[in-house]
Structure formats: C-alpha cells, structure tokens
Design an enzyme around this catalytic site. Structure first.
Site, PDB file in Angstrom:
ATOM      1  N   ASP A   1     -48.362  25.642   4.390  1.00 47.44           N
ATOM      2  CA  ASP A   1     -47.142  25.970   4.945  1.00 47.44           C
ATOM      3  C   ASP A   1     -47.026  27.461   5.219  1.00 47.44           C
ATOM      4  O   ASP A   1     -47.655  28.245   4.567  1.00 47.44           O
ATOM      5  CB  ASP A   1     -46.193  25.661   3.955  1.00 47.44           C
ATOM      6  CG  ASP A   1     -44.764  25.798   4.834  1.00 47.44           C
ATOM      7  OD1 ASP A   1     -44.303  25.219   5.457  1.00 47.44           O
ATOM      8  OD2 ASP A   1     -43.937  26.510   3.772  1.00 47.44           O
TER       9      ASP A   1
ATOM     10  N   GLU B   1     -50.639  26.124   8.978  1.00 46.51           N
ATOM     11  CA  GLU B   1     -49.435  25.989  10.204  1.00 46.51           C
ATOM     12  C   GLU B   1     -49.504  27.601  10.461  1.00 46.51           C
ATOM     13  O   GLU B   1     -49.226  28.424   9.520  1.00 46.51           O
ATOM     14  CB  GLU B   1     -48.203  25.632   9.343  1.00 46.51           C
ATOM     15  CG  GLU B   1     -46.815  25.919  10.116  1.00 46.51           C
ATOM     16  CD  GLU B   1     -45.618  25.691   9.442  1.00 46.51           C
ATOM     17  OE1 GLU B   1     -44.582  24.864   9.964  1.00 46.51           O
ATOM     18  OE2 GLU B   1     -45.363  26.189   8.265  1.00 46.51           O
TER      19      GLU B   1
END
Length: 649
Positions: A315, A351
């Site tokens: 993330d 990401e």
C-alpha cells in the site's frame, strides 16, 4: 546459564526448549520493563538486564506458547503498557474507547508468544507464472460473511475462505492468486471509534507480524496458516496486501501503542520533530532509518517463512523508497529486498504512489516489481463509459502500457491492470451511478474520489428497466474483456464476479455490513455474468497467456502487429485522432497463432473485413451475454458499443 541464552536479536519473543528470549528496540525509553500476564491477568514484572545498540533484552525460563506479555514504560507520571512491535500474535481483537489513556492501555490487547510449528502436509508453493496470474482482490471477512454455501461458524473467517465450496468457486472462476486486503492486526482510527465504526479494510497497521484476530474463531495464527495451506493444495497463491507506509499511531496527539514510545525516529519528522504526513494517515514510516527498515524486512520474511505467503501488494509503496521529499529507485529498501534470498523469489506488487511530494512513481519501480496501473483503469473507463475516444491512449494500454513498462522486462515486469479496486466503485456501480453516495460513512459525502469516470446509463442506481440493464451488462463485458485480453496481469475485485453493489459507496472502508459483504443472492443477470466471466478467464489462460509470453523479453520483436480500419486497410495518422471502429491484429512469428480485436465504440453496427485465410473462432462478442462457439471467415458484423476477440490457431 540463562544469561548466555539472552540475545539482542532476533527482536520480539523467541521460544526455545528452555524458555523465551524477549528483546525490544527502545532507545527512547531505557526504563522499560517486561510484563508477563497469567490467565487471571495478574502481572509479573521482569527487568531487562541486558542492552545492546538500543535494544533491551532478557531470557525468561519456562515460558510456553500462548504467554501474554507487554512492556511497561513510564509516560510522564504514569505507567503505560505498550505492545511489542514484533508481536507475532495478539491476545484479542484490539479495541478501546476514546481517549487511549495510560490506564486503558493495561486493558488493551496484549502481545502473545507464538510457537510456529505447523503441519503443512507437504504442500508446495503454486508458483504461478506472471503471464498466467489472475489476481482476485478479496476481503477475508467480507467475501464469505453472507455465503449460504458454507457452515455458519466459518463465515467471515480465515477458515471460511478455504471451505470446499469457496475453493470450488475460485477454481471455477479460474482464479490463480488471492490478493487479500490487509490481514495484519489493525486498529480503527479515533474518528471511527467516536462514530462507533471500524476500519473494515484494515489499512491501519498495529503490529505488522500479528494476524488480525477478528477473522479467527480461536487461533488466528493456526487458522491463517490452515487457510494458506488449503488454498495452496488447489494451486491458489496467497498475496498479502500489507501497509508499511504508516502505523495506527497517527500523528501528533494520536494514540501511543508502541513505536512512538520506543523511538520517535521510526517515523519521518520535520525539523521541529513533528510527524511528516505523506500518507494522509498522520505519520510516515522512515525506511532510511535502520530499525524501521529492519522491522519491515523482518516482517516480510516472517510471513513468507512461517505462513508460506506467495507475495505482497504494498500500500502506498512510494513511501518505501522515499528519502524524505524524494523517491529513490536505488533506495536501501529496494536493494535489500533484491538481495534477500527469501524475498527475491516472491511476487512484489507496488501501489506506486503516496500523497507526499514526488509521490507519483508509476513505471519507476525497479526490476522485480509489478505496479498497479491506474492509467489503464482511467483510460479504459473513459473510453467505454465516458465516450472519450482517445484511440491512441486506449491502444497503448491494450498493448501493455509499453510507454511505462518495456516489454523487454516482461513477463516479470508486466503492469497490474485493473478496472475496479477496493477503493472506488465496484464494477456494477461503475455502470449504475454517476455520483458517489458515501453518506453512510458519516462524512457528509465528502470522502471518496470524485473522479469515477462512471456512467449510470440513464438511471442513478438500481433499475428494472430492461434497456438500462442491457446497456449496463454490455458495458461490464466491455470492461472485463478489455482487462482480460490486454497485455498485463489482470486484477479483479472478487465481489465483481457476483455483480455486487455497494449502493454507490466508493469508499466503503468503514462499512462492516451488507454494503461491503459480498451478496451471494444472485439475480438471473448476475448468474449469467458470473458464468460468462468464468469462461472468459479460462479463455484468457488458453489464448492470451501464450501471446503475452511470446511478446515478452528477447522474442518480442519477432511477431506481427497491425492496426486496421474496419475495411481492412491500415490506420492513418488521422485515424489515430478518434476513429470509432478499428481492429488490432496480432500474429506469432511468421505463421503462428493469430488474434483479432474488433473494437466498435460507435453507436452503429459496423462490418469488419478480416484478414484472408482459414476461419476465425469467435472467443467472445460483448454484445452477447453468453459465449457461443462459432466461426467466421471473411467479414464480421460488430454491434454498436461492443468488441469481439477472434482467434485462429
């Protein structure tokens, strides 16, 4: 004797036959003490008599697995109990009522000593090739909580995700890799606690190495391992979505669980020692600081070694390569992972951004990393749902975004293409809503992304109008076909296989209810789409995967690529400015297998002239709700707002 058993590394609680070694990095709190709790919550306080490089440690004899513990520190004039940042399990689901005082810390979840012995029953890792990988983004609780096909006691749990009927569904869908939303221990943010809500998605890490207790019936460690083992038995990989960019301690004034009390240098700080917030969550982990880098690497090895995890999705991964205000592809983190004999063998998905300066880094991660391709998402949604006829951009994304990801690095450097993710509209909501409807989140619909590129096709929300439903279902097939037959690794939202709606909520992070829980009560259209998607995933593996493999690496320049107008003539420079009906032809080597993409974004049916030769098999035509095995040879009539995939072996 026991003094010799005491060691500063590894950090955390490490069992052996004689007892357990406890070690914690705590340069900001030298008066720290170990606290052991018995079954009646009575405590025993133990001095940490040894120290080395900012670590305090001690060996305690006769400790067994299941022992609960914590660390006592002096916080101003009060004694506070803090968690071990290296805790490998928690005694219960973490929860508190605001504010989180030193007094309340003693009633909070406690760290637990773990014995990692487990019967893996000689299972082997699936090791799915990149070009065959189908990522299925799944929430452990949400996907099975309402599933009527499994025993109620397993619904919404680790064990629920590996029940025979659920695995049967995954296999039928052609899923190769489950990408689990965070299953590391999580603590809901203070503003959610005040509203009596929870962080359902789990993107607020508490202890990186401890599995989330909410998804376990009895023992989160054993049950998560069982889930991984049973999925591996059926050739399904487990990818963990993991959050290292920040922790649940928030920014200034946020709760104190561990790192803040032990060493503030774990976090990025400005010159006045305030926390830099490049994550939007109050703090930012500083991986240029050795102890922060250590805990991240130790955590990754922990999950791969003890849980046989096949890979990670990181993330806000730009934070991991951040040197304060700049992103560095040569950062210590990337170098450390690349040389690690355990970590360099697994799938690594980034990401590729965060919210800080220099934060958007799509295409800039080093070799060995795949990246979530938001340009694919935006381009494809705009093309089909907004009528943005940017043919050149669409073609670039279809061919693997080679402006960002050179085919010379494929297949291991393939982009991760997606249409819908956990954040944003589900596939069904993309074709059913023009606007976000996040009122249930309690923020007056201010939260969530405003750039959805969706289309409700005339009615906002659910509709019984046949014409509206027909258009929506066709667009779902357009989006999925484009995703599955583009060069890249397809990422699907698991609930999209069930045509799940969140009622237009595009930020359901705090909705631990029917908004987020997969709805297994399927309508006729939902059943039809699920069956269609399953067949399309099988077709992709059979037809598209060999093309991706062939177009990768050194062999990429030995194949045929042609772009045609519908009449069979080559496209001109003017055509690339907005042609509504075009075709892509792909052929392997001089006379190998061939693929045709017939794309018609116009509002009128268009007849395509096909390259001469033997008959073409129609893999799919998105104007049809079912796949039909038929052939065509010289021409093909493509319906309006649809596309077809043709194949000739």
């Amino acid at each position: 004797m026991f003094a010799k058993l005491a060691q500063p590394f590894p950090l955390g609680a490490t069992l052996c036959d004689q007892g357990c070694n406890f070690s914690i990095h705590c340069p900001d709190n030298q008066e720290i003490k170990l606290v052991l709790f018995d079954d009646e919550n009575k405590k025993t306080i133990i001095d940490l008599n040894h120290q080395y490089m900012g670590c305090r440690y001690a060996f305690v004899p006769d400790i067994k697995a299941g022992q609960q513990y914590g660390y006592q520190i002096k916080d101003k004039l009060e004694y506070r109990l803090v968690l071990d940042p290296y805790a490998q399990a928690l005694g219960k689901a973490p929860f508190y009522v605001e504010p989180f005082t030193a007094e309340k810390s003693w009633e909070f979840a406690k760290s637990v000593v773990v014995d990692h012995q487990f019967d893996w029953q000689k299972t082997t890792l699936p090791q799915v090739p990149y070009e065959e990988t189908i990522l299925f983004e799944t929430h452990v609780k949400g996907f099975t909580k309402l599933n009527p096909h499994i025993d109620e006691q397993y619904r919404g749990s680790y064990l629920g995700l590996c029940q025979p009927k659920v695995i049967e569904f995954f296999k039928a869908q052609g899923v190769t890799s489950l990408q689990l939303l965070p299953v590391t221990s999580c603590m809901s943010e203070p503003h959610l606690l005040k509203m009596d809500k929870v962080n359902f998605w789990g993107y607020n890490s508490l202890c990186f190495m401890a599995p989330e207790p909410r998804y376990a019936k009895d023992d989160a460690v054993a049950e998560m391992k069982t889930m991984v083992r049973e999925l591996h038995k059926h050739g399904i990989e487990v990818i963990m979505d993991i959050v290292f960019n920040h922790t649940a301690e928030g920014g200034e004034g946020g709760p104190k669980f561990h790192l803040k009390c032990l060493d503030k240098n774990y976090y990025l700080q400005d010159y006045s020692k305030n926390y830099l917030n490049y994550t939007g969550c109050g703090n930012t982990l500083d991986l240029t600081y050795q102890p922060s880098l250590n805990i991240v690497l130790d955590t990754l090895r922990h999950w791969v070694t003890h849980y046989q995890i096949d890979g990670f999705r990181f993330d806000l991964a730009a934070t991991l390569g951040r040197n304060r205000h700049r992103f560095d592809t040569q950062s210590a983190f990337f170098k450390a992972v690349a040389q690690d004999p355990i970590l360099r063998k697994i799938k690594l998905i980034a990401e590729p951004w965060d919210v800080g300066p220099d934060g958007y880094q799509l295409g800039h991660f080093p070799r060995g990393w795949n990246e979530c391709n938001d340009k694919f998402r935006d381009t494809v949604k705009s093309y089909w749902l907004e009528g943005n006829n940017n043919v050149k951009e669409f073609a670039t994304r279809l061919m693997g975004s080679r402006d960002l990801f050179s085919a010379g690095g494929w297949p291991d450097k393939l982009p991760v293409n997606f249409i819908s993710y956990h954040d944003g509209f589900t596939l069904r909501d993309l074709v059913s809503y023009n606007h976000k409807h996040n009122h249930a989140n309690g923020e007056n619909n201010r939260d969530g992304h405003g750039d959805n590129r969706s289309n409700n096709h005339g009615v906002e929300g659910e509709s019984s109008n046949f014409s509206v439903i027909h258009k929506r279902e066709r667009q779902k097939r357009n989006l999925m076909t484009t995703l599955l037959f583009s060069f890249g690794i397809p990422h699907l939202l698991a609930v999209d296989s069930l045509s799940h709606t969140q009622g237009g909520n595009n930020n359901a992070y705090c909705q631990d209810n029917e908004i987020s829980w997969a709805n297994w009560a399927l309508s006729g259209e939902d059943e039809c789409f699920s069956a269609w998607l399953s067949q399309m995933l099988a077709a992709r593996k059979q037809v598209m995967s060999p093309f991706i493999r062939a177009f990768s690496g050194h062999e990429r320049g030995h194949h045929r690529i042609h772009w045609h107008r519908s009449n069979g003539q080559g496209m001109t420079a003017e055509d690339w400015q907005g042609l509504e009906a075009f075709a892509l032809y792909l052929g392997l080597y001089k006379d190998g297998n061939e693929l045709m993409f017939l794309v018609n974004s116009s509002d009128i049916p268009t007849r395509y002239r096909l390259p001469p030769g033997s008959k073409w098999s129609v893999i799919c035509d998105t104007s049809e709700s079912r796949l039909s095995q038929r052939q065509t040879q010289t021409t093909y009539m493509q319906s309006a707002n649809s596309l077809s995939i043709l194949y000739r072996p």
